[in-house]
Write an enzyme that holds these catalytic residues in place. Structure first.
Site, PDB file in Angstrom:
ATOM      1  CG  ASP A 275      -4.153  -1.326   3.440  1.00  0.00           C
ATOM      2  OD1 ASP A 275      -4.774  -0.815   2.499  1.00  0.00           O
ATOM      3  OD2 ASP A 275      -3.192  -0.791   3.990  1.00  0.00           O
TER       4      ASP A 275
ATOM      5  CB  THR B 255      -2.086   4.307  -4.104  1.00  0.00           C
ATOM      6  OG1 THR B 255      -2.463   5.512  -3.473  1.00  0.00           O
ATOM      7  CG2 THR B 255      -1.885   4.548  -5.588  1.00  0.00           C
ATOM      8  N   GLY B 256      -5.154   4.526  -3.560  1.00  0.00           N
ATOM      9  CA  GLY B 256      -6.372   5.186  -4.002  1.00  0.00           C
ATOM     10  C   GLY B 256      -6.089   6.503  -4.690  1.00  0.00           C
TER      11      GLY B 256
ATOM     12  CB  THR C 279      -1.136   6.601   1.745  1.00  0.00           C
ATOM     13  OG1 THR C 279      -1.361   7.118   0.435  1.00  0.00           O
ATOM     14  CG2 THR C 279      -1.162   7.736   2.758  1.00  0.00           C
TER      15      THR C 279
ATOM     16  CG  ASP D 216      -1.776   1.223   1.301  1.00  0.00           C
ATOM     17  OD1 ASP D 216      -2.511   1.453   0.343  1.00  0.00           O
ATOM     18  OD2 ASP D 216      -1.699   1.950   2.314  1.00  0.00           O
TER      19      ASP D 216
ATOM     20  CE  LYS E 118      -5.962   0.502  -0.612  1.00  0.00           C
ATOM     21  NZ  LYS E 118      -5.217   1.074   0.531  1.00  0.00           N
TER      22      LYS E 118
ATOM     23  CG  ASP F  81      -3.273   1.287   7.042  1.00  0.00           C
ATOM     24  OD1 ASP F  81      -4.046   0.326   6.861  1.00  0.00           O
ATOM     25  OD2 ASP F  81      -3.576   2.456   6.774  1.00  0.00           O
TER      26      ASP F  81
END
Length: 663
Positions: free
Chosen positions: A552, A501-502, A353, A351, A529, A548
């Site tokens: 996720d 990522t978004g 961020t 991921d 995801k 995180d």
């Protein structure tokens, strides 16, 4: 199943290394006169103790004491295996020493002609030595839990209306405020209510560098305040603390299942039946050949040498040591199978961020109309100084590194941004809406600079002073310094790296290009995801997902290995098989190295333990007796114990694996 992770050693519960040590030394002392008074030993070395009164009774009396005292743990363990219908190594050992005792007793009363008391004594003593060393090795790994428990202080300074009072940590309740002095350990999880200090969080995260913590930030029980006192408002106590969670994880991981362990358990169980069958066959063959003494001696030797001690220890000790090592390095293994699968992973999906990036914006660039970029940035920071917006804090942090900021007043929020008075000037900071509302055209800014920022996905804030566009600031989520090292390290190990990522495609591509990432999934909603993980799996990849642990969670659960990163004090992440307490993505390299190293040790130990028995059992049975190559029970016990010690030492070599790895 006991904490060591294998059924065989449940028979040892309640027997710490100290008990085995005491029984070994007393048995060893008693064995010396048994050996010295043995007629066989006297004949071998050409001396005689027959003139000593009662010499014939020394070996039987002391040998019986050794059998009852030193052999007690094996006899009890063998009985428990019969009771539990789980025959194993303790039953084999108890059979061997019981047959040896019976043969010795029969010889003493004249029914057989075997000089066996010294063999029995040496057999029990060597077995105790092997068990002592084995239990000491297991005890060292269980010491990881004890060490974690000792991180908590016994008492704390609780703040009261009249001052402070020293209370037991057990008396603390949520909401209490405690004083943590320099060098003191935080007694419970909480948040800083007053003061700031650096904290040694190595026992939680594995990171050796102190971490600064200030007002409102979380601190974990067991961490150490450095250089200053702080007041902490207690947020969790007892079993709810991060430290308690880590203890549970370590204990569960050490006891968790393993494919290799299941194989070793089946092999050890099969070896018991093979050993008994070999012992019966050995006794029958040598009896038929007319040598009853050899039949008894070699049957005992077979039972001794075939004890699946090394096989029973081969996997559990590796599991225990690797779990201990991982915990000391901030890697918390929740699912043992996840760690085993990590060695075969060929794609790691990060991921973006908060994992590859810091999850907070920093100033990436600045432009000013008059070329005084620093002065413009300090002016904008002064205006933003009362704002709590993350972008505002990023500008303030960047400007404070340049010097003292001018004083601002009359701060207020306006559509599209903020406004404040700084040194008699009206300063406004905001996005494109601010310029639109003010009727200002952004074309005054260098077009190439602005386009470059936006192509990278940077957020751009404009600075307007007294109605005139004075400059602009670009802010981006900063890529972690160690992310490139993590990606390069995975590539060096033959593992592809993907990112999800978004964020918009241009933002994702900018980060991927900077880090050298192989595949990018951009503009993905959190609930989708897991579909990206499934897509990679459909292509035949074994996927590790690193995130995180919050947004996720579905992807972590879908992946072959789910790795929650940056958990810090939040260790209760159900969706991950492995939790990295720190924010360092290089921890994925450490997990990979530990997985591969652990597997190598398991294979080596299993190969040694099984290969040893393939050679040793026929030799003990006397297949080479025609060439005068035979083994005595005592020598068999030495070989069996050596085999166990070799396996234990080989597992200990796992401690030499370097988990602080890079590319």
């Amino acid at each position: 199943m006991g904490p060591s992770g294998h059924p065989a050693h449940d028979k040892h519960e309640g027997h710490d290394p100290e008990i085995f040590r005491q029984r070994f030394w007393l048995s060893f002392v008693l064995t010396i006169p048994v050996v010295l008074f043995s007629e066989m030993i006297q004949e071998w070395f050409g001396y005689s103790l027959s003139a000593i009164p009662g010499n014939a009774a020394v070996s039987p009396l002391l040998g019986t004491c050794i059998f009852l005292y030193g052999g007690h743990v094996f006899l009890i363990g063998g009985w428990r295996e019969i009771r539990d219908r789980q025959p194993g190594m303790m039953l084999l050992i108890s059979l061997a020493i019981s047959v040896a005792f019976g043969a010795s007793l029969a010889t003493t009363v004249g029914l057989l002609d075997l000089e066996f008391w010294w063999e029995l004594s040496a057999l029990v003593t060597v077995m105790l030595l092997g068990h002592w060393q084995e239990m000491a090795a297991i005890g060292r790994t269980r010491g990881a839990l004890t060490a974690l428990a000792e991180l908590l202080p016994d008492d704390a300074e609780r703040i009261t209306e009249s001052g402070t009072e020293r209370v037991s940590v057990a008396e603390l309740v949520v909401g209490d405020i405690v004083l943590v002095r320099p060098g003191g350990r935080v007694p419970a999880d909480g948040t800083i209510s007053d003061g700031q200090a650096e904290f040694d969080e190595s026992m939680i995260t594995g990171e050796s560098r102190p971490v600064g913590r200030g007002l409102g930030e979380r601190v974990a029980a067991g961490t150490v305040a450095l250089g200053a006192s702080v007041r902490v408002r207690v947020g969790a106590v007892g079993e709810e603390t991060a430290l308690a969670g880590i203890q549970r994880m370590v204990a569960e991981a050490q006891a968790s299942g393993s494919r290799a362990q299941a194989l070793a358990d089946r092999a050890a169980a099969a070896l018991f039946y093979i050993s008994v069958a070999s012992g019966i066959a050995t006794f029958a063959v040598w009896t038929i050949l007319g040598d009853l003494d050899a039949a008894i001696t070699r049957t005992v030797t077979v039972l001794v040498i075939a004890c699946p001690h090394a096989l029973g220890l081969a996997i559990p000790l590796v599991i225990a040591i690797s779990t201990e090592i991982s915990a000391h390095n901030g890697i918390l293994v929740k699912n043992r199978l996840a760690l085993e699968r990590m060695r075969n992973i060929d794609v790691v999906l990060f991921d973006k961020t908060g994992t590859l990036t810091e999850g907070r914006h920093v100033v990436r660039g600045a432009w000013s109309r008059d070329g005084a970029d620093d002065a413009m940035l300090r002016l904008a920071a002064s205006a933003e100084s009362d704002s709590e917006h993350p972008l505002a804090r990023a500008i303030v942090n960047a400007a404070q590194a340049l010097g003292t900021l001018p004083t601002a007043s009359d701060f207020q929020t306006i559509p599209g941004g903020i406004r404040a008075q700084v040194d008699g000037r009206t300063v406004k900071v905001g996005g494109p809406r601010l310029l639109a509302d003010l009727g200002i055209n952004e074309s005054a800014i260098n077009a190439a600079t602005l386009r470059g920022w936006r192509d990278r996905g940077a957020s751009v804030l404009f600075v307007v002073v007294d109605g005139v566009l004075a400059g602009a600031v670009a802010l981006e989520d900063r890529v972690r310094n160690v992310s490139r090292e993590a990606v390069d390290g995975l590539h060096a190990r033959g593992i592809r790296v993907a990112m999800i990522t978004g964020d918009a495609r241009n933002v994702a591509d900018a980060v991927a290009g900077e880090l050298g990432i192989d595949e990018v999934f951009a503009e993905v909603l959190p609930e989708h995801k897991a579909e990206a993980v499934t897509e990679l799996q459909r292509k035949g990849h074994l996927v590790a997902m690193v995130g995180d642990g919050v947004n996720d969670a579905p992807a972590l659960a879908q992946a072959d290995v789910g790795i929650a990163i940056g958990a810090g004090t939040d260790v209760a992440i159900e969706s991950a098989g492995v939790v990295l307490a720190s924010n360092d993505p290089r921890g994925v390299l450490a997990i990979t190295e530990l997985s591969r190293a652990s597997f190598r040790k398991m294979v080596q130990n299993l190969a040694w333990a099984t290969g040893y028995n393939v050679v040793a059992i026929p030799l003990a049975a006397g297949v080479l007796a025609f060439a005068d190559i035979t083994l005595t029970p005592a020598l068999g016990a030495v070989f069996m114990s050596l085999s166990t010690i070799i396996v234990a030492l080989n597992a200990q070599l796992l401690r030499r694996v370097n988990l602080h790895v890079g590319a």
